[in-house]
Each structure stands twice: as C-alpha cells, then as structure tokens.
Write a protein that holds these residues in place. Structure first.
Motif, PDB file in Angstrom:
ATOM      1  N   TRP A   7       0.525  -1.297  -0.326  1.00 31.44           N
ATOM      2  CA  TRP A   7      -0.315  -0.173  -0.359  1.00 31.44           C
ATOM      3  C   TRP A   7       1.373   1.395  -0.052  1.00 31.44           C
ATOM      4  CZ3 TRP A   7      -4.178   1.993  -1.948  1.00 31.44           C
ATOM      5  CH2 TRP A   7      -4.792   2.572  -0.373  1.00 31.44           C
ATOM      6  N   ILE A  10       2.181   2.092  -3.341  1.00 33.33           N
ATOM      7  CA  ILE A  10       0.980   2.297  -4.233  1.00 33.33           C
ATOM      8  C   ILE A  10       0.449   4.015  -3.845  1.00 33.33           C
ATOM      9  CG2 ILE A  10      -1.774   2.120  -4.565  1.00 33.33           C
ATOM     10  CD1 ILE A  10      -1.254  -0.883  -4.522  1.00 33.33           C
ATOM     11  N   TRP A  13       4.378   6.340  -5.531  1.00 30.53           N
ATOM     12  CA  TRP A  13       3.369   6.215  -6.813  1.00 30.53           C
ATOM     13  C   TRP A  13       2.211   7.287  -6.981  1.00 30.53           C
ATOM     14  CZ3 TRP A  13       6.940   5.187 -10.921  1.00 30.53           C
ATOM     15  CH2 TRP A  13       6.171   4.590 -11.880  1.00 30.53           C
ATOM     16  N   ALA A  14       1.596   7.253  -6.532  1.00 31.99           N
ATOM     17  CA  ALA A  14       0.205   8.238  -6.771  1.00 31.99           C
ATOM     18  C   ALA A  14       0.847   9.389  -6.449  1.00 31.99           C
ATOM     19  CB  ALA A  14      -0.780   7.485  -6.207  1.00 31.99           C
ATOM     20  N   VAL A  17       2.760  10.866  -9.270  1.00 27.60           N
ATOM     21  CA  VAL A  17       2.041  10.749 -10.843  1.00 27.60           C
ATOM     22  C   VAL A  17       1.071  12.693 -10.073  1.00 27.60           C
ATOM     23  CG1 VAL A  17      -0.019  10.336 -12.018  1.00 27.60           C
ATOM     24  CG2 VAL A  17       1.644   8.746 -10.686  1.00 27.60           C
ATOM     25  N   TYR A  18       0.373  12.497  -9.101  1.00 29.46           N
ATOM     26  CA  TYR A  18       0.038  13.828  -9.010  1.00 29.46           C
ATOM     27  C   TYR A  18       1.227  14.659  -8.783  1.00 29.46           C
ATOM     28  CZ  TYR A  18      -3.880  12.463  -6.629  1.00 29.46           C
ATOM     29  OH  TYR A  18      -5.305  11.783  -5.885  1.00 29.46           O
ATOM     30  N   PHE A  20       3.708  14.470 -10.872  1.00 31.07           N
ATOM     31  CA  PHE A  20       4.026  15.063 -12.777  1.00 31.07           C
ATOM     32  C   PHE A  20       2.897  16.055 -13.415  1.00 31.07           C
ATOM     33  CE2 PHE A  20       2.720  13.195 -16.335  1.00 31.07           C
ATOM     34  CZ  PHE A  20       4.238  13.333 -17.266  1.00 31.07           C
ATOM     35  N   MET A  21       1.835  15.622 -12.439  1.00 30.39           N
ATOM     36  CA  MET A  21       0.635  16.338 -13.520  1.00 30.39           C
ATOM     37  C   MET A  21       0.936  17.603 -12.509  1.00 30.39           C
ATOM     38  SD  MET A  21      -0.327  14.396 -14.905  1.00 30.39           S
ATOM     39  CE  MET A  21      -2.337  14.832 -15.521  1.00 30.39           C
TER      40      MET A  21
ATOM     41  N   MET B  86       0.862   5.092 -15.045  1.00 31.45           N
ATOM     42  CA  MET B  86       1.579   5.862 -14.507  1.00 31.45           C
ATOM     43  C   MET B  86      -0.596   5.496 -13.459  1.00 31.45           C
ATOM     44  SD  MET B  86       3.323   8.323 -15.592  1.00 31.45           S
ATOM     45  CE  MET B  86       3.562   9.498 -14.731  1.00 31.45           C
ATOM     46  N   PRO B  89      -2.206   2.274 -10.962  1.00 30.13           N
ATOM     47  CA  PRO B  89      -2.036   2.544  -9.211  1.00 30.13           C
ATOM     48  C   PRO B  89      -2.679   3.515  -9.180  1.00 30.13           C
ATOM     49  CG  PRO B  89       0.337   1.790 -10.391  1.00 30.13           C
ATOM     50  CD  PRO B  89      -0.902   2.062 -12.010  1.00 30.13           C
ATOM     51  N   SER B  90      -2.911   4.371  -9.305  1.00 32.20           N
ATOM     52  CA  SER B  90      -3.072   5.918  -9.031  1.00 32.20           C
ATOM     53  C   SER B  90      -4.407   6.284  -8.741  1.00 32.20           C
ATOM     54  CB  SER B  90      -2.354   7.525  -9.784  1.00 32.20           C
ATOM     55  OG  SER B  90      -1.390   7.696 -10.201  1.00 32.20           O
ATOM     56  N   TYR B  92      -6.306   3.011  -8.389  1.00 35.81           N
ATOM     57  CA  TYR B  92      -5.992   2.238  -7.256  1.00 35.81           C
ATOM     58  C   TYR B  92      -5.919   2.258  -6.457  1.00 35.81           C
ATOM     59  CZ  TYR B  92      -6.051  -1.881  -4.751  1.00 35.81           C
ATOM     60  OH  TYR B  92      -6.062  -3.720  -3.802  1.00 35.81           O
ATOM     61  N   PHE B  93      -4.462   3.752  -6.017  1.00 33.15           N
ATOM     62  CA  PHE B  93      -4.745   4.164  -4.836  1.00 33.15           C
ATOM     63  C   PHE B  93      -6.299   5.364  -4.427  1.00 33.15           C
ATOM     64  CE2 PHE B  93      -3.557   8.786  -2.495  1.00 33.15           C
ATOM     65  CZ  PHE B  93      -3.371   8.056  -1.976  1.00 33.15           C
ATOM     66  N   ILE B  94      -6.736   6.074  -5.183  1.00 29.92           N
ATOM     67  CA  ILE B  94      -7.956   6.653  -5.212  1.00 29.92           C
ATOM     68  C   ILE B  94      -8.872   5.683  -4.449  1.00 29.92           C
ATOM     69  CG2 ILE B  94      -9.374   8.283  -5.895  1.00 29.92           C
ATOM     70  CD1 ILE B  94      -7.080   9.415  -7.823  1.00 29.92           C
ATOM     71  N   LEU B 108      -6.892  14.558  -9.205  1.00 27.86           N
ATOM     72  CA  LEU B 108      -6.126  14.228 -10.364  1.00 27.86           C
ATOM     73  C   LEU B 108      -6.992  14.771 -11.824  1.00 27.86           C
ATOM     74  CD1 LEU B 108      -3.495  12.662 -10.532  1.00 27.86           C
ATOM     75  CD2 LEU B 108      -4.522  10.694 -10.588  1.00 27.86           C
ATOM     76  N   LEU B 158       6.334  12.221 -23.487  1.00 30.24           N
ATOM     77  CA  LEU B 158       5.973  13.118 -22.578  1.00 30.24           C
ATOM     78  C   LEU B 158       5.232  13.781 -22.119  1.00 30.24           C
ATOM     79  CD1 LEU B 158       7.514  13.249 -19.787  1.00 30.24           C
ATOM     80  CD2 LEU B 158       8.343  15.499 -19.788  1.00 30.24           C
ATOM     81  N   VAL B 161       2.086  11.986 -22.373  1.00 30.69           N
ATOM     82  CA  VAL B 161       1.843  11.473 -21.217  1.00 30.69           C
ATOM     83  C   VAL B 161      -0.053  12.364 -20.297  1.00 30.69           C
ATOM     84  CG1 VAL B 161       1.849  10.436 -18.995  1.00 30.69           C
ATOM     85  CG2 VAL B 161       2.734   9.333 -21.673  1.00 30.69           C
ATOM     86  N   HIS B 162       1.338  14.000 -19.966  1.00 33.85           N
ATOM     87  CA  HIS B 162       1.147  14.395 -19.324  1.00 33.85           C
ATOM     88  C   HIS B 162      -0.679  14.888 -20.311  1.00 33.85           C
ATOM     89  CE1 HIS B 162       1.423  18.842 -17.569  1.00 33.85           C
ATOM     90  NE2 HIS B 162       0.859  18.319 -16.421  1.00 33.85           N
ATOM     91  N   LEU B 165      -3.342  11.152 -19.884  1.00 32.67           N
ATOM     92  CA  LEU B 165      -3.308  10.634 -17.579  1.00 32.67           C
ATOM     93  C   LEU B 165      -4.701  10.539 -17.448  1.00 32.67           C
ATOM     94  CD1 LEU B 165      -1.426   8.459 -16.161  1.00 32.67           C
ATOM     95  CD2 LEU B 165      -0.826  10.322 -15.537  1.00 32.67           C
ATOM     96  N   PRO B 166      -5.351  11.834 -17.290  1.00 35.55           N
ATOM     97  CA  PRO B 166      -6.582  12.280 -16.275  1.00 35.55           C
ATOM     98  C   PRO B 166      -7.248  11.005 -17.182  1.00 35.55           C
ATOM     99  CG  PRO B 166      -5.513  13.929 -16.631  1.00 35.55           C
ATOM    100  CD  PRO B 166      -4.651  12.963 -18.172  1.00 35.55           C
TER     101      PRO B 166
END
Lengths: 265, 288
Positions: A7, A10, A13-14, A17-18, A20-21, B86, B89-90, B92-94, B108, B158, B161-162, B165-166
């Motif tokens: 967990w 994960i 990683w998340a 990603v946040y 990165f955005m 990318m 997993p994000s 999944y996390f949410i 996100l 890149l 992807v940016h 991704l959403p």
C-alpha cells in the motif's frame, strides 16, 4: 487492510503521479510572477508586470474576446441541441436508441483532425469559407457529444412523478415544462453549457483548421507566440487561463449544488 | 392523428435538431472527403473533378507516409503503456483510499480542465535550456552548461502522457470503484495472498476500465499534431501533422482528404474492434 508495504508503494507512486501532473502547471504560475525580463529561471523577484503587459496587449485582448464570444455562442447552441436530444433519449422509448446515441456521440469517436478537414472542405464546397461561422459550426459539432453525455447522466436522476403531479393538478404540458421540468433540469443544463464553453475555449486542434487568417482565439494566439520564444507574457496568460478554466467549472459545480439544494430534497 | 402516433413522433422532433447537425456537419462532410480524395490537384492550383487514383496511390505506396504512420502508432502505443503504468496504481490508490475519494479524484482531474496548449508548453519551462531542470542541475554543479532536453520523440511522448493521463485514471477509477471490495476479502479468507487476490480477482474485473482508458489514450494520442509541433523536433512529425501540412500549408486538399481518411480507417478499425468486444457503454461511463 492492505499489506502495509504494498500500500505504501502504491501511495508513493500515486504521489509522484500527482507531482508529475501539477509541477509543470505550478511552474507556469510561478514564472508568471517573475520580475526578470526573460521567461525563465532564475526568479529575480515578484512582479505583476506581465499581467499589466497582458492587459495592454491588443492582440491578446482581441483573442480573448473572440474566444469568449465563440465559447458563449457554442455553449448556447450546443446545450440547446443537446438538452432536447437528451430529453428524447431519457424520457421516451426511442426505437434504435443505441444507434441514435452512437450517431450523436460520433463526433468524438472520429479523430478531431479528420472532423476538422471534412468540415472545412465540405463547407468550403458549399461556399462557406474559413470564417467565424465555420468556427462556430465546428465547435458546436465537437462539443455536442460531451453535452449530451453530461446532460443525459444528470437527467436520469430527475423523477417523473413531480411532472405527473403537476399535470394531474391541471397544469398544461407547456406550464409543466417551464415551471417544473426546466427548473429541475437547470443544474444539468448549466453543467452541459459550462462543459461546452470550456471545451470550446480550450480547443486548438480544429480551430487552427477553421479560423480565418488574422482571427485568433486564446489557444491559437498562445501557439503563435510560442513560435517566437517563450515569454513571461505567455506564462501570465497561462495563469489567467488556468484560473479561468479551473475556477469556472468549480464555481459552476458550487452553483449547481446550491440550486439543487434549494430545489428541495 | 392518434395519441400513440403523436407520442411516438415527439422524441424524433426533439432529436431532429441534433441529428441534423451531426448529419450535415459530420456524416455528409465525411462522405464528401471520400469523393474529394479522388479529385486531383492540378499545377494551376485548381482541383480537377473526376476519378483519379493518384492521391491514394501516393498515400498508400509512398514509404514516407508509411514510415510516419508506423511511427505515429508506435508513439501512441508507448504513450498508452506509460499512461497505464502511471494511471492504474494512481486510480487504485484513489479507489481504495480511506480518505476523501472525491477530492483525490478531483485533484487528479483538475489538469484535465487546464488548457491543453498551456499544459503542453509548460514542459518548455521545465526542460528548456533555461528551464527548471537545467537551472537545478547547474546549481547543483552536476552539469557545466545547459543541455538541450527538448524537441525530440521522448518529449513528445512526455507531453502526450501529461495530456492523456487523466483519461486513463478516470476510466480505471470508474471500474475499480464499482468492484465490491468484499470479493478481495473473500479471496483472502480462502487462502489467497493479497497479490493473488489482486491479480486474480480485482485486476480482471477492472480490465474493461483499463481497456476504455487505453483506447482513449491511443486514439487521442495518435490523432494529435499540436504536441509534436510544440515539443517535437523537425523530424518528429506525426501522421496528423502530414494532414495539417497537406491541407493548410500545401493547400493540396485532395491529398489531404486521402490522408485524413487513412487516419480515420486505422483508428476507426480500432474503435470498431473495441466496440465489438467490449461495447461503448464502458467508454460512456468514463466520459459522462
């Protein structure tokens, strides 16, 4: 509970990603307040000068005006068409409803470049050259599927018995629509309109094909400015756009929630 | 007219403006460019009406177009895979987070609302010669002079992807969120490890969302020409750039029509295969 290590991986990683955005966007906002005369690091101080220059740049103001008018007209037309179509699909048993829906959302299944070429060539054949009218047609057809998807999703949740009650109490179909159905639909209508406006305001792929020479929208203006070099003015314009396109939908959502709360439970 | 007949006609009256718009502004124009692609652009600049196979011959046999088409598909595939790695997993996390799920998702999705051109050009601030990364590396003393990191295929990917991704996160989230979490618990109580429960229960159930997200990333990525223009070098043109060149720069509209239709057929085939096996419903869930 998830195995803590898995967990945590994960979650880590998340978070990346946040970052990165958001980092690139944050840097745009940061640099727009840079006092240095080059649009880059290092930051030499805090300043509003690029926003002032933006305000004094006629080309950008004109582009802004064009985008606003285009977005507003697109929103009105697209929402009107979309709400009528959604009403038909949600409220009536339409034979072949699936095929109709697929047809209506086809504009987003076709790559936008292809849509842009087809519309440009066909309307040109009919005598409509690159013009504001062509831009408007293009934006309407491109935003329509989004409006239909959003409005349909919201419409499903409006119960029909309130309308039936109004009718049984003697209201005419017209009265029922304008006094009962329309107010209940308002959040859906606003959401659809806002969506159409934002997509239109942001569009560049089709717009570059359809716009006449000399007319720029905000995205095409930014694109043209990028051809030279990245200036702090672009970052300032970016900051304004970010606050507009993020702020407006959030405001819209808040208003919609307020209206639907007031409308009773 | 009977009440039933009127009742049956009403939805079509409501639908007619939208259907007319889509018909006249999409379907007829698409048919029109099919015809146009057989016309011929003459040296004088006028279009010769007729039935010529020259444009199709050029578009289908010229190695230049084939190579760029293949390269476009390659870029779209890489973009989609990176988005999945990318995004999954994000999402999944949410979906499994104990915290404020709507807020995490909204955060996100926010970049989704931020202008595409702004997000694309924002990478110039990061990777440019006087951008954040070069400034940082110089300051740390790792490099002595700025390196050019921009304007190559990697930065195009890149940027894509940016941008995309959403779409991936939203689609995967929608399908993960719909899975009953007690299924995983059940698998666990029957002796499966967490990893087994994930790979054999959750992952298969979330594949429709992953497929929908991948389709969107691939189709939108393969159809773009702005990102290569802003973040790519002179040799990083994608197929849509060729269409733009033919239509806007060279004004060779018959050839541009043929190239557009090629792109439409390649990407359309993919959408159709998807529709055949998974249906459009999943895709709409993610969009609506």
């Amino acid at each position: 509970m998830m195995a803590p290590l898995g967990w945590q991986l994960i979650r880590g990683w998340a978070i990346l990603v946040y970052l990165f955005m958001f980092l690139p966007v944050a840097v745009v906002v940061l640099l727009s307040f840079n006092a240095s005369q080059f649009g880059s690091f290092p930051m030499t101080g805090f300043s509003f000068r690029w926003f002032v220059e933006l305000w004094n740049n006629d080309a950008i103001l004109r582009a802004f005006q064009t985008s606003m008018i285009l977005g507003a007209l697109t929103a009105v037309i697209s929402t009107t068409l979309g709400v009528l179509a959604s009403l038909a699909l949600v409220r009536y048993r339409v034979p072949g409803a699936n095929a109709v829906t697929t047809m209506l959302i086809a504009p987003i299944l076709v790559p936008e470049v292809v849509l842009a070429v087809a519309l440009l060539l066909f309307l040109n054949f009919l005598g409509i050259n690159k013009s504001f009218t062509l831009l408007l047609f293009g934006h309407v057809i491109f935003t329509l599927p989004f409006v239909i998807l959003v409005v349909q999703a919201r419409l499903v949740s409006i119960r029909r018995d309130v309308e039936e009650a109004a009718m049984s109490l003697g209201a005419s179909p017209m009265q029922t629509f304008f006094q009962i159905t329309l107010p209940l639909m308002m959040p859906a209508v606003l959401a659809g309109g806002l969506f159409a406006f934002t997509i239109s305001f942001d569009d560049i792929t089709g717009t570059l094909f359809w716009k006449p020479g000399g007319v720029e929208t905000v995205p095409t203006q930014i694109f043209a400015m990028l051809r030279n070099s990245i200036s702090p003015e672009i970052n300032a314009l970016g900051t304004v756009m970010i606050f507009l396109t993020v702020g407006l939908p959030l405001l819209g959502a808040a208003i919609a929630r307020k209206i639907s709360n007031k409308g009773g439970t | 007219m009977s009440v039933e007949a009127r009742e049956a006609r009403q939805p079509w009256i409501l639908l007619s403006p939208a259907l007319t718009a889509v018909g006249l502004l999409l379907f007829v124009p698409l048919l029109f460019i099919v015809v146009y692609s057989f016309w011929l652009r003459t040296a004088s600049g006028a279009d010769q009406v007729g039935f010529y196979l020259d444009n199709w011959n050029e578009a289908l046999t010229d190695a230049f177009y084939r190579d760029i088409l293949l390269n476009t598909l390659k870029i779209a595939v890489i973009t989609t895979i990176v988005c999945a790695l990318m995004g999954y997993p994000s999402a999944y996390f949410i979906a499994r987070s104990k915290g404020n799920k709507p807020l995490l998702l909204l955060l996100l999705m926010l970049p989704f609302w931020i202008s595409y051109i702004i997000r694309t050009m924002s990478w110039i601030n990061i990777l440019g010669v006087s951008g954040a990364l070069n400034t940082l590396l110089l300051w740390l003393g790792i490099i002595d002079e700025p390196i050019q990191m921009l304007y190559n295929e990697t930065t195009v990917i890149l940027g894509l992807v940016h941008y995309l991704l959403p779409f991936m996160v939203l689609n995967v989230f929608v399908s993960l969120d719909g899975i009953d979490t007690t299924l995983e618990d059940a698998a666990n109580s029957l002796g499966a490890t967490r990893w087994q429960a994930f790979t054999q229960v959750t992952l298969p159930l979330s594949l429709p969302g992953l497929a929908a997200g991948s389709l969107l990333c691939f189709v939108l990525g393969a159809g773009t020409y702005i990102t290569p223009l802003v973040l790519g070098g002179p040799t990083d043109a994608m197929f849509a750039n060729l269409v733009f060149e033919a239509i806007i720069t060279q004004l060779n509209w018959p050839l541009g029509s043929a190239l557009s239709l090629m792109l439409l057929v390649v990407l359309g085939l993919l959408v159709m295969i998807y529709n055949r096996y998974l249906g459009m419903a999943q895709l709409m869930k993610g969009l609506g």
